[in-house]
Design an enzyme around this catalytic site. Structure first.
Site, short mmCIF file in Angstrom:
data_model
loop_
_atom_site.label_atom_id
_atom_site.label_comp_id
_atom_site.label_asym_id
_atom_site.label_seq_id
_atom_site.Cartn_x
_atom_site.Cartn_y
_atom_site.Cartn_z
CE LYS A 112 -4.15 -1.48 2.17
NZ LYS A 112 -5.51 -1.22 2.46
CE LYS A 195 -6.05 -7.89 -1.79
NZ LYS A 195 -5.93 -7.54 -0.17
CE LYS A 198 -13.99 -3.23 0.44
NZ LYS A 198 -13.12 -4.29 2.16
P1 TYM Z 1 -10.99 -6.17 3.60
O1 TYM Z 1 -12.03 -5.45 4.80
O2 TYM Z 1 -9.79 -6.28 2.79
O3 TYM Z 1 -11.38 -7.60 3.84
C1 TYM Z 1 -11.97 -8.01 4.18
C2 TYM Z 1 -12.52 -9.80 4.12
O4 TYM Z 1 -12.15 -9.75 3.15
C3 TYM Z 1 -10.71 -11.15 2.07
N1 TYM Z 1 -11.05 -10.40 1.35
C4 TYM Z 1 -10.64 -11.77 0.00
N2 TYM Z 1 -10.82 -12.70 0.59
C5 TYM Z 1 -10.44 -14.21 -0.74
N3 TYM Z 1 -10.15 -13.31 -2.09
C6 TYM Z 1 -10.19 -11.67 -1.93
N4 TYM Z 1 -9.71 -10.90 -3.40
C7 TYM Z 1 -10.55 -10.80 -0.84
N5 TYM Z 1 -10.56 -9.62 -0.76
C8 TYM Z 1 -10.93 -9.38 0.99
C9 TYM Z 1 -9.87 -10.42 3.92
O5 TYM Z 1 -9.14 -11.22 3.70
C10 TYM Z 1 -10.62 -10.28 5.19
O6 TYM Z 1 -10.27 -11.68 5.30
N6 TYM Z 1 -7.33 -5.93 7.70
C11 TYM Z 1 -9.21 -6.53 7.12
C12 TYM Z 1 -9.92 -6.13 8.17
C13 TYM Z 1 -10.24 -6.44 9.24
C14 TYM Z 1 -10.20 -7.55 10.11
C15 TYM Z 1 -9.83 -7.40 11.87
C16 TYM Z 1 -10.08 -8.87 9.94
C17 TYM Z 1 -9.61 -5.83 10.87
N7 TYM Z 1 -9.64 -5.91 11.54
C18 TYM Z 1 -10.24 -8.71 12.42
C19 TYM Z 1 -9.74 -9.80 10.77
C20 TYM Z 1 -9.75 -10.00 12.51
C21 TYM Z 1 -9.29 -5.97 6.33
O7 TYM Z 1 -8.31 -5.03 5.83
O8 TYM Z 1 -10.22 -7.07 5.67
#
Ligand code: TYM
Length: 333
Positions: A112, A195, A198
């Site tokens: 990032k 990947k 969003k």
């Molecule tokens: P975020 O918002 O980027 O994504 C949310 C969840 O979706 C999964 N994900 C994917 N899985 C498979 N293929 C993809 N292309 C894909 N894109 C996103 C992510 O792995 C995630 O599970 N840091 C985290 C949010 C967070 C969190 C937490 C998660 C904050 N605190 C505590 C677990 C526990 C994040 O940025 O997710």
């Protein structure tokens, strides 16, 4: 029962990656075997710029997506992070436990920040420490996430272990990431080595949960593939990232293994597989997007649901934070 915690950032709409890698498995974990806590992590979203006017609606949209996909606010605790100030309070303590060198190894930060690591927010750097606080504030032991979050969950274990060691108490559990099934790493439809996210440049790279049926069909039709037909064997998908990804999406949407999908489509060309995939995706996603739109019409209802969820979350969080302060020697009122 063991506690499950997971979250999604409201930094743009939900994608098929979020659904298959996170929300769909979360729905399956609800029930007597786990206490499930799911969070819209709005404080994580502002580690990069968010338009204030859009952030609150973005938070509601993610919550609506979770509800529409089957997260039941009776079975799970569903809330947004900013409503529970204990997350940031514990994160500060973890900022003082975690080491700068640990943060420097985070691949998501490096991706990032890119070339410009001096100019990103301090919050983006400390992001994993807040994520550890999200999880450990509830003493959660299981964290269902997509592959991309594995390193952050491992860091959460490192923070818990160091805290326990420094203060001489087995207070925080060593959390496990739960990463199972073909949907855990959904790739970009135009480049199977990146990947699906969003924030990718082109909308054609991703399926958004709010895309209509025509858009979904068009995106799969135009998705990058390769000149070979689908193989009969999973091992033959090696070196074919786009083919592997499209088969994984089909498998995950239809709750089948990759083997089962290839048993059905092996030897067929893309002209047959892509329309079947588009039909399956529309069949599975249209009811969710319809329900999401309906829920998003009533903002007050979503807000009061999140408020109730936050109250339940705080009941668990407050005593754990209080005990953490005591262990550290901080005075608390
Ligand atoms: P975020 O918002 O980027 O994504 C949310 C969840 O979706 C999964 N994900 C994917 N899985 C498979 N293929 C993809 N292309 C894909 N894109 C996103 C992510 O792995 C995630 O599970 N840091 C985290 C949010 C967070 C969190 C937490 C998660 C904050 N605190 C505590 C677990 C526990 C994040 O940025 O997710």
């Amino acid at each position: 029962p063991p506690r499950v915690f997971s979250g999604i950032k409201p930094s743009g709409g939900l994608t098929l990656g979020n659904y298959l890698g996170a929300i769909k498995p979360w729905v399956g974990m609800q029930g007597p075997s786990y206490q499930t806590i799911y969070c819209v992590v709005d404080l994580h979203a502002i580690t990069v710029w968010q338009e204030p006017a859009e952030l609150a609606d973005g938070t509601r949209e993610i919550a609506a997506g979770m509800l529409a996909a089957g997260i039941d606010p009776e079975k799970s605790i569903l809330f947004n992070q900013a409503r529970v100030p204990e997350h940031t309070q514990l994160a500060w303590i973890f900022n003082c436990v975690a080491r700068v060198g640990w943060m420097n190894r985070m691949t998501q930060f490096k991706d990032k920040a890119g070339e410009n690591a001096e100019a990103v927010s301090l919050g983006l750097y400390a992001y994993p420490s807040l994520m550890a606080a999200d999880i450990l504030l509830y003493h959660a032991t299981h964290v269902p996430v997509g592959e991309d979050q594995k390193q952050h969950v491992e860091l959460t274990r490192d923070i818990a272990a160091k805290f326990n060691h420094d203060f001489g108490r087995e207070f925080f559990p060593l959390t496990e990431a739960v990463i199972e099934g073909p949907g855990m790493r959904i790739m970009n439809l135009r480049d199977g080595t990146k990947k699906m996210s969003k924030s990718g440049e082109s909308d054609m790279e991703r399926i958004n949960m709010l895309d209509d049926a025509d858009t979904i069909a068009k995106k799969f039709k135009k998705a990058k593939s390769d000149p070979e037909p689908l193989p009969e064997e999973v091992s033959a998908l090696a070196g074919r990232p786009e083919a592997k990804n499209l088969v994984a999406i089909y498998a995950s949407l239809s709750d089948q293994s990759t083997e089962a999908v290839l048993a059905e489509f092996g030897g067929e060309g893309w002209g047959k597989f892509k329309p079947a995939l588009a039909d399956l995706a529309v069949e599975k996603l249209a009811p969710i997007s319809g329900e999401m739109r309906r829920l998003m019409d009533d903002k007050a209802e979503i807000d009061s649901m999140l408020e109730r969820g936050a109250e339940r979350a705080r009941e668990i969080a407050r005593p754990i934070l209080r005990e953490t302060y005591e262990i550290v020697g901080l005075q608390y009122s």
